[in-house]
Design an enzyme around this catalytic site. Structure first.
Site, PDB file in Angstrom:
ATOM      1  CG  HIS A   1      -2.246   0.962   0.960  1.00  0.00           C
ATOM      2  ND1 HIS A   1      -2.053   2.212   1.440  1.00  0.00           N
ATOM      3  CD2 HIS A   1      -3.348   0.720   0.659  1.00  0.00           C
ATOM      4  CE1 HIS A   1      -3.146   2.803   1.055  1.00  0.00           C
ATOM      5  NE2 HIS A   1      -3.871   2.004   0.633  1.00  0.00           N
TER       6      HIS A   1
ATOM      7  CG  ASP B   1      -8.643  -4.661  -2.670  1.00  0.00           C
ATOM      8  OD1 ASP B   1      -9.992  -4.438  -2.446  1.00  0.00           O
ATOM      9  OD2 ASP B   1      -7.973  -3.568  -3.360  1.00  0.00           O
TER      10      ASP B   1
HETATM   11  N1  CMC Z   1       4.117  -7.644  -4.730  1.00  0.00           N
HETATM   12  C1  CMC Z   1       5.715  -7.649  -4.766  1.00  0.00           C
HETATM   13  N2  CMC Z   1       6.117  -6.410  -4.872  1.00  0.00           N
HETATM   14  C2  CMC Z   1       5.625  -5.482  -4.474  1.00  0.00           C
HETATM   15  C3  CMC Z   1       4.063  -5.509  -4.307  1.00  0.00           C
HETATM   16  C4  CMC Z   1       3.534  -6.615  -4.413  1.00  0.00           C
HETATM   17  N3  CMC Z   1       2.149  -6.672  -3.869  1.00  0.00           N
HETATM   18  N4  CMC Z   1       3.773  -4.122  -3.823  1.00  0.00           N
HETATM   19  C5  CMC Z   1       4.651  -3.267  -3.792  1.00  0.00           C
HETATM   20  N5  CMC Z   1       5.939  -4.095  -4.291  1.00  0.00           N
HETATM   21  C6  CMC Z   1       7.401  -3.901  -4.303  1.00  0.00           C
HETATM   22  C7  CMC Z   1       7.595  -2.935  -5.591  1.00  0.00           C
HETATM   23  O1  CMC Z   1       7.987  -3.867  -6.579  1.00  0.00           O
HETATM   24  C8  CMC Z   1       8.828  -1.955  -5.321  1.00  0.00           C
HETATM   25  O2  CMC Z   1       9.928  -2.573  -5.162  1.00  0.00           O
HETATM   26  P1  CMC Z   1      11.124  -1.900  -5.522  1.00  0.00           P
HETATM   27  O3  CMC Z   1      11.297  -1.060  -4.451  1.00  0.00           O
HETATM   28  O4  CMC Z   1      12.400  -2.899  -5.529  1.00  0.00           O
HETATM   29  O5  CMC Z   1      11.288  -1.399  -6.894  1.00  0.00           O
HETATM   30  C9  CMC Z   1       8.381  -1.612  -3.693  1.00  0.00           C
HETATM   31  O6  CMC Z   1       7.612  -2.845  -3.206  1.00  0.00           O
HETATM   32  C10 CMC Z   1       7.378  -0.530  -3.623  1.00  0.00           C
HETATM   33  O7  CMC Z   1       6.382  -0.544  -4.476  1.00  0.00           O
HETATM   34  P2  CMC Z   1       5.597   0.709  -5.180  1.00  0.00           P
HETATM   35  O8  CMC Z   1       4.866  -0.167  -6.476  1.00  0.00           O
HETATM   36  O9  CMC Z   1       6.749   1.619  -5.621  1.00  0.00           O
HETATM   37  O10 CMC Z   1       4.664   1.012  -4.215  1.00  0.00           O
HETATM   38  P3  CMC Z   1       3.298   2.033  -4.458  1.00  0.00           P
HETATM   39  O11 CMC Z   1       3.152   2.760  -3.336  1.00  0.00           O
HETATM   40  O12 CMC Z   1       3.718   2.744  -5.877  1.00  0.00           O
HETATM   41  O13 CMC Z   1       2.147   1.177  -4.849  1.00  0.00           O
HETATM   42  C11 CMC Z   1       0.507  -0.657  -4.579  1.00  0.00           C
HETATM   43  C12 CMC Z   1       1.180   0.470  -3.903  1.00  0.00           C
HETATM   44  C13 CMC Z   1      -0.757  -1.072  -3.862  1.00  0.00           C
HETATM   45  C14 CMC Z   1      -0.016  -0.215  -6.113  1.00  0.00           C
HETATM   46  C15 CMC Z   1       1.351  -1.807  -4.843  1.00  0.00           C
HETATM   47  O14 CMC Z   1       1.785  -2.208  -3.444  1.00  0.00           O
HETATM   48  C16 CMC Z   1       0.608  -3.087  -5.758  1.00  0.00           C
HETATM   49  O15 CMC Z   1       0.954  -3.078  -6.579  1.00  0.00           O
HETATM   50  N6  CMC Z   1       0.220  -3.950  -4.944  1.00  0.00           N
HETATM   51  C17 CMC Z   1      -0.864  -5.027  -5.561  1.00  0.00           C
HETATM   52  C18 CMC Z   1      -2.030  -4.615  -5.927  1.00  0.00           C
HETATM   53  C19 CMC Z   1      -3.083  -4.291  -4.919  1.00  0.00           C
HETATM   54  O16 CMC Z   1      -3.068  -5.108  -3.876  1.00  0.00           O
HETATM   55  N7  CMC Z   1      -3.832  -3.101  -4.843  1.00  0.00           N
HETATM   56  C20 CMC Z   1      -4.718  -2.651  -3.948  1.00  0.00           C
HETATM   57  C21 CMC Z   1      -4.253  -1.589  -2.937  1.00  0.00           C
HETATM   58  S1  CMC Z   1      -5.134  -1.317  -1.380  1.00  0.00           S
HETATM   59  C22 CMC Z   1      -6.921  -1.000  -2.004  1.00  0.00           C
HETATM   60  C23 CMC Z   1      -6.818   0.345  -2.613  1.00  0.00           C
HETATM   61  O17 CMC Z   1      -6.983   1.331  -1.881  1.00  0.00           O
HETATM   62  O18 CMC Z   1      -7.211   0.367  -3.787  1.00  0.00           O
END
Ligand code: CMC
Length: 416
Positions: A299, A356
C-alpha cells in the site's frame, strides 16, 4: 513548530510557509515556489504531494490507523451500520435517531430508476464488465432525475447505485430486474435485490447482513486514493457529481486499486489450481523480471498492517465458521500471508496485506461472484467519493492542473 522553512538555491535565500494538520503532519506550501524561484517540484505518483486540506478521513500509515471523521475504524465497525457511517462521512457527525430515520426515509424515496435507464440497460451487451456498465449508467443517471436539488443528489446516488448493481448482477445470472423492498434496511434491501428469485423473497441471514455491513464500512473512505482524487479532480473542473463519480469508478476498476479484489481471488485460485506451492508464487512476486505481484499486498500509505485487512480477515473467518463453510481459499490466503510476512523481501519493503486481500473471500461467502467484487467496493466507497466532491466544492479548491517536465523534441521545422 516552525511556520516557515528556509532554503537556498544557487546562493539565493528563500522562505516558504509550512502547513500543519491535526496530528502535526507537516507540509511545505509550494504554491508560490515557481513564482519566487523559477523551480517546480517533481513528484511522479504524487508520493509527497498534499493536494488539499481535508477533514473526512485520516490514515497513520506507520501505526496502521484509520479514522473516519475522527472515529477509529475499529469502533465504527462494531457500533455503526453502513448507512450511519455514510451519514457520518457525508455530514461530519454521527446521526441521532431522528436524523438517521429521516436520512434512511429520504433515501428510500429515491429507490427507483427512470424507465429510460432500464431501456438503455436492456441494450447493453451482457458480456461487458459490470464496472464498465455501472460507470456508464452512473454517468447518464442525472439526465433522468427531475429537479435535482443540491442535497438530494447524494441521496439519489445512495438509493440508485445498489439498484444498478443488482440489475447488472441479475442480468448476468439470468434473473429479472430487482425488486426493491422499502421495509428493509439499506443492507438487507441490497441483499434482497441481488438474491430474491421470482415468487420467493430472499431469506435474510444476520451473519451475512452483518458481514456485508462491515465490508461496506471498511470501504467507505480512504482519503486521497486514486479514485477519490479522480472524483475531486473532475469536480474541480466544475464537472457534475454523477460524472465525477462515474470517472472515480473507472479509476477504481484498475487492478492496482479496487480491481485488486477480483485479482486476489483469481490469483488464489491460480495458486490452488497449480498445486498450492506458495513459496514458488512468492519467489515469482519477488522476481523483478516477472510482472507478477502479490495481489492484495502493499500500500502507498500503510507501512504497517492495513487495519481494514485485519478486520476483514476476522470478518471472513467469523462468517465462514458461523456459516459452517469450508473454504480452501481462506486457508490458502492465511498461509500465503504468513509466508510473505516472514520473507525478508516483504519485511524490508514493509508490504502487508491490504483490504483487498480478504474482501473477496467475504463477498464469495455472501454469494457474490468475482466479476461483481469491484462493484461492491464502489457501493462501499460511494459516501467517501461524495463527501470529497462536496468538500472540494466547499473548499473552493482551484482546478487541478499539474505541471510536467517536458523531455520531447526541441522546437523544429517540418522538412518538406
Ligand atoms: N508484490 C511484490 N512486490 C511489491 C508489491 C506486491 N504486491 N507491492 C509493492 N512491491 C514492491 C515494488 O516492486 C517496489 O519494489 P522496488 O522498491 O524494489 O522497486 C516496492 O515494493 C514499492 O512498491 P511501489 O509499487 O513503488 O509502491 P506504490 O506505493 O507505488 O504502490 C501498490 C502501491 C498498492 C500499487 C502496490 O503495492 C501494488 O501493486 N500492490 C498490489 C495491488 C494491490 O493489492 N492493490 C490494492 C491496494 S489497496 C486497495 C485500494 O485502496 O485500492
Amino acid at each position: 513548530m516552525c511556520s516557515v522553512v528556509n532554503f537556498n538555491i544557487n546562493g539565493y535565500h528563500y522562505k516558504l510557509p509550512v502547513v500543519y494538520g491535526t496530528f502535526y503532519e507537516k507540509a511545505i506550501n509550494i504554491s508560490q515556489l515557481r513564482d519566487s524561484t523559477g523551480f517546480i517540484t517533481f513528484d511522479p505518483g504524487f508520493k509527497n504531494t498534499g493536494i488539499t486540506k481535508s477533514s473526512i478521513s485520516f490514515i497513520d500509515g506507520e501505526k496502521g490507523e484509520l479514522l473516519y471523521r475522527g472515529y477509529p475504524i475499529e469502533q465504527i465497525i462494531n457500533k455503526c451500520s453502513f448507512i450511519e457511517t455514510s451519514y457520518l462521512i457525508l455530514n461530519g457527525e454521527l446521526p441521532n435517531t431522528a436524523q438517521l430515520k429521516s436520512f434512511s426515509e429520504k433515501i428510500k424515496k429515491f429507490n427507483h430508476l427512470h424507465k429510460e435507464i432500464n431501456k438503455i440497460f436492456d441494450h447493453i451487451p451482457n458480456f461487458y464488465h459490470p464496472m464498465g456498465i455501472l460507470s456508464s449508467l452512473t454517468y447518464i443517471l442525472d439526465t433522468f432525475i427531475n429537479s435535482l436539488q443540491k442535497e438530494d443528489m447524494y441521496l439519489h446516488l445512495l438509493a440508485k447505485l445498489p439498484i444498478l448493481a443488482a440489475l447488472i448482477y441479475r442480468k448476468k445470472v439470468g434473473l429479472p430486474p430487482p425488486h426493491v423492498n422499502p421495509h428493509l434496511d439499506y443492507t438487507s434491501n441490497l441483499l434482497e435485490m441481488f438474491f430474491s428469485i421470482p415468487n420467493k423473497s430472499y431469506e435474510q441471514n444476520p451473519i451475512i447482513t452483518d458481514a456485508l455491513n462491515k465490508i461496506l464500512i471498511l470501504h467507505a473512505d480512504h482519503e486521497q486514493n486514486c479514485s477519490t482524487t479522480t472524483v475531486r479532480l473532475l469536480g474541480s473542473a466544475d464537472t457534475g457529481l454523477f460524472s465525477s463519480i462515474s470517472a472515480g469508478m473507472s479509476a477504481l476498476w484498475g487492478r492496482l486499486h479496487g480491481g485488486a479484489n477480483q485479482a486476489v481471488i483469481e490469483m488464489l485460485e491460480d495458486i490452488l489450481r497449480s498445486g498450492g506451492n506458495i513459496k514458488k508464487w512468492i519467489e515469482k512476486a519477488k522476481n523483478k523480471k516477472d510482472p507478477f505481484r502479490l495481489m492484495g499486498f502493499g500500500h502507498r500509505i500503510y507501512k504497517n498492517f492495513d487495519p481494514r485487512a485485519k478486520i476483514a480477515k476476522k470478518v471472513a473467518e467469523n462468517m465462514i465458521q458461523k456459516l459452517g463453510i469450508s473454504d480452501p481459499i481462506l486457508e490458502l490466503a492465511k498461509n500465503l500471508e504468513k509466508e510473505a510476512l516472514q520473507d525478508p523481501y516483504f519485511v524490508e519493503k514493509k508490504l502487508y496485506p491490504n483490504i483487498d486481500f480478504y474482501s473477496g473471500i467475504i463477498y464469495q461467502a455472501i454469494g457474490i461472484p468475482k466479476y461483481m467484487f469491484t462493484v461492491m467496493f464502489a457501493l462501499g466507497r460511494l459516501p467517501g467519493w461524495m463527501a470529497h466532491w462536496k468538500e472540494m466544492k466547499n473548499n473552493k479548491d482551484p482546478i487541478g492542473r499539474p505541471r510536467q517536465i517536458y523531455i520531447g523534441y526541441k522546437k523544429r521545422n517540418i522538412q518538406k
